[in-house]
Design an enzyme around this catalytic site. Structure first.
Site, PDB file in Angstrom:
ATOM      1  N   LYS A 241      -0.040 -12.009  21.100  1.00 53.24           N
ATOM      2  CA  LYS A 241      -1.031 -13.077  22.165  1.00 53.24           C
ATOM      3  C   LYS A 241      -0.483 -14.168  21.749  1.00 53.24           C
ATOM      4  CE  LYS A 241      -3.464 -12.428  25.894  1.00 53.24           C
ATOM      5  NZ  LYS A 241      -3.167 -11.642  26.879  1.00 53.24           N
TER       6      LYS A 241
ATOM      7  N   HIS B  65      -3.550  -5.137   0.453  1.00 51.48           N
ATOM      8  CA  HIS B  65      -3.241  -5.696   1.226  1.00 51.48           C
ATOM      9  C   HIS B  65      -3.076  -7.436   1.813  1.00 51.48           C
ATOM     10  CE1 HIS B  65      -2.838  -1.867   3.492  1.00 51.48           C
ATOM     11  NE2 HIS B  65      -3.767  -1.341   2.695  1.00 51.48           N
TER      12      HIS B  65
ATOM     13  N   SER C 106       0.859 -13.034  32.327  1.00 48.79           N
ATOM     14  CA  SER C 106       2.288 -13.483  34.197  1.00 48.79           C
ATOM     15  C   SER C 106       2.163 -14.427  34.658  1.00 48.79           C
ATOM     16  CB  SER C 106       1.137 -12.626  34.890  1.00 48.79           C
ATOM     17  OG  SER C 106      -0.106 -12.818  35.092  1.00 48.79           O
ATOM     18  N   SER C 107       1.417 -15.859  34.222  1.00 45.47           N
ATOM     19  CA  SER C 107       1.755 -16.625  34.235  1.00 45.47           C
ATOM     20  C   SER C 107       2.779 -17.326  32.770  1.00 45.47           C
ATOM     21  CB  SER C 107       0.165 -17.899  33.696  1.00 45.47           C
ATOM     22  OG  SER C 107      -0.612 -17.279  34.837  1.00 45.47           O
TER      23      SER C 107
ATOM     24  N   CYS D 228       0.564  -0.792  -0.499  1.00 50.28           N
ATOM     25  CA  CYS D 228      -0.270  -0.092  -0.001  1.00 50.28           C
ATOM     26  C   CYS D 228       0.874   1.500  -0.074  1.00 50.28           C
ATOM     27  CB  CYS D 228      -0.866   0.292   1.373  1.00 50.28           C
ATOM     28  SG  CYS D 228      -2.038   0.816   1.103  1.00 50.28           S
TER      29      CYS D 228
ATOM     30  N   GLY E  97      -2.139 -14.594  37.342  1.00 50.53           N
ATOM     31  CA  GLY E  97      -3.198 -15.731  37.229  1.00 50.53           C
ATOM     32  C   GLY E  97      -3.819 -16.141  35.580  1.00 50.53           C
ATOM     33  N   GLY E  98      -3.582 -14.514  34.972  1.00 47.71           N
ATOM     34  CA  GLY E  98      -3.430 -14.240  33.639  1.00 47.71           C
ATOM     35  C   GLY E  98      -2.774 -14.803  32.617  1.00 47.71           C
TER      36      GLY E  98
END
Ligand code: XMP
Length: 505
Positions: A362, A166, A224-225, A79, A220-221
């Site tokens: 993620k 794209h 961080s776990s 693009c 506990g998320g």
């Protein structure tokens, strides 16, 4: 390490470009406004120029350094990036007569290395007002759309490629193939795998930390776990994880987290602070005050524990790559407010921050978690806000209300899971502050209404309400009114964000 460099010009899909490259098991970094020296230092095997909101012919438009075309590495412009290739190499770019936005048919003409194995005609995603009017010397035009005669061009001898559309968005049907071809053009070995990332990171952490002491605030998320387990594999008992149970967690959550972390070789401190938080929150109804009190109290508890532990060398943060990209690269490391707990105390006594996940997206963090042997109920966890159920109970928080929302939420989650619904970005039960009249058996009730929410979103900035099958909602509603004392009505929230938000407060 073999790396493809993405030079970011501010387009909205730029993180997706990095994802597409990494899906080919090639490591990829996104950088903004890099000079040629820095680019040489990074030593990429290929460079991708992204889309962006500017026009290449504007006075102060950001362009890549012309020297990238002398590095003898393949370049792909997308693009705005395609127009930048044209501009820097002597082609011409002007406003198009017709802006193209959305799905369009692309027709490939002639031979192309970038389009090897790609269907001659396929749907692509366009979003542009300017277009390339003349390709630079030694480029051949390889594809067109109805309104864009130079939708792709390439100089195969030098390995310079440019596409106006794209390829990174899912609407471009052959997008993945195109990235795969570019990765081949760059001669990549495709050996960046999560298992090697995990082993490499553990080794690097071992070397860096040695027998230093490490502290981790565990929510506990997922982030961080996974960060905690990576560190535990590197430094074992020199890691202390502090898990503050503020009493506003989902049903059984505190016990589940504690059970998981017992299996790892680390010091795990669980602080039961439910009473303490409830006392602070007594009589408070205003959402922002509630958030502030929970955040502040978390810090106080964490501080007290860390004082007992004494000086530590490193503090672990679960920062992930989207946070790094969004906060702008190259800035000095400041203590970022913790994603899940809304800020850590400034004066925890530590020397340095370690962020072992700062290069991962993620879903890669989830993959790393699986590699490390974290159970699926932690790894595939949906986002849960730091203030927890505190912002899913409208009005004053009491022990009775916490119990109601925990039980209702557990039923909702159980039934969604039983029904095999897997596409929801986030879903939960909240407790409205509304009481209404009902009838149960022969008696009148005057009880609370529980609201169910389920949303679909990719960025959590906007979201749409998900359509849960009526049959499932029916079962959930029946179970909640029958099994949860104090509830006689269940509502489904079908509002999108905006104008609503995902959470209730
Ligand atoms: P809203 O309610 O703003 O939520 O639409 C967007 C996303 O952010 C999460 N959220 C939080 N996460 N601390 C967090 O770590 C918070 O204070 C917080 N507030 C909202 C929310 O769960 C959703 O995923």
């Amino acid at each position: 390490m073999e790396m493809i460099l993405v030079l970011d010009f501010g387009g909205q899909y730029n993180q997706l470009i990095a994802r597409r490259v990494r899906e080919n098991n090639v490591y990829c970094e996104v950088h903004t406004a890099l000079g040629i020296e820095k680019i040489r230092e990074l030593n990429p095997v290929g460079i991708i120029l992204t889309g962006g909101p500017q026009s290449v012919y504007e006075k102060n438009s950001l362009l890549p350094p012309a020297e990238i075309f002398d590095l003898n590495v393949p370049v792909l412009g997308i693009c705005y990036g395609a127009q930048a290739v044209a501009k820097v190499l002597g082609g011409s770019v002007k406003p198009a007569r017709v802006s193209e936005y959305g799905k369009t048919e692309l027709e490939i003409s002639g031979e192309s290395k970038l389009f090897k194995g790609v269907e001659k005609k396929s749907v692509v995603w366009m979003s542009h007002t300017d277009r390339i009017f003349a390709a630079p010397d030694n480029f051949s035009v390889t594809a067109a759309t109805k309104d864009c005669p130079i939708a792709a061009m390439e100089n195969t001898e030098k390995n310079f490629y440019a596409v106006q559309f794209h390829p990174e968005v899912v609407h471009t049907v052959e997008g993945k193939k195109i990235f795969s071809n570019f990765v081949d053009i760059c001669g990549c070995r495709r050996d960046w795998k999560m298992s090697s990332f995990v082993t490499d990171t553990i080794n690097q952490l071992k070397n860096k930390i040695g027998d230093g002491k490490v502290l981790c605030a565990l929510s506990g998320g997922v982030d961080s776990s996974v960060a905690a387990v990576l560190l535990s594999k590197a430094v074992g008992k020199n890691l202390t994880c502090v898990f503050v149970d503020h009493g506003l967690l989902r049903k059984n959550e505190a016990a589940e987290v504690a059970a998981v972390f017992k299996n790892f070789d680390l010091n795990f401190i669980k602080v039961e602070a439910g009473e303490r938080f409830l006392n602070k929150l007594r009589g408070v109804v205003e959402p922002e005050r509630k958030r502030k009190i929970i955040g502040e109290e978390f810090i106080r508890v964490f501080e007290e524990v860390s004082k007992k532990i004494g000086a530590v060398d490193y503090l672990v943060q679960g920062t992930i790559y989207p946070d790094v990209i969004e906060s702008g690269l190259g800035k000095s490391a400041v203590i970022k407010s913790h994603h899940n707990v809304g800020g850590l105390p400034d004066f925890v006594d530590f020397k340095e921050i370690v962020e072992p996940l700062r290069l991962l997206f993620k879903d890669e963090v989830r993959q790393a978690g699986r590699e490390l042997g974290l159970p699926e109920n932690i790894v595939s966890r949906q986002p849960f806000p730091g203030p927890g159920l505190g912002i899913r109970i409208i009005g004053e928080i009491t022990a009775e209300k916490i119990k109601i929302v925990q039980d209702a939420d557990a039923i909702y989650r159980e039934e969604i899971s039983k029904a095999g619904i897997k596409n929801l970005s986030q879903y939960f039960a909240a407790l409205t502050n509304m009481r209404s009249v009902g009838v149960m058996g022969d008696g009148r009730t005057y009880d609370f209404a529980v609201a169910l929410r389920a949303v679909l979103t990719s960025d959590f900035m906007t979201a749409e309400a998900a359509e849960i099958p009526w049959g499932v909602l029916n079962v959930v509603a029946n179970r909640i009114v029958n099994e949860v004392k104090g509830v006689n009505r269940v509502l489904y929230d079908c509002t999108s964000k905006p104008p609503a938000t995902i959470e209730f407060e």
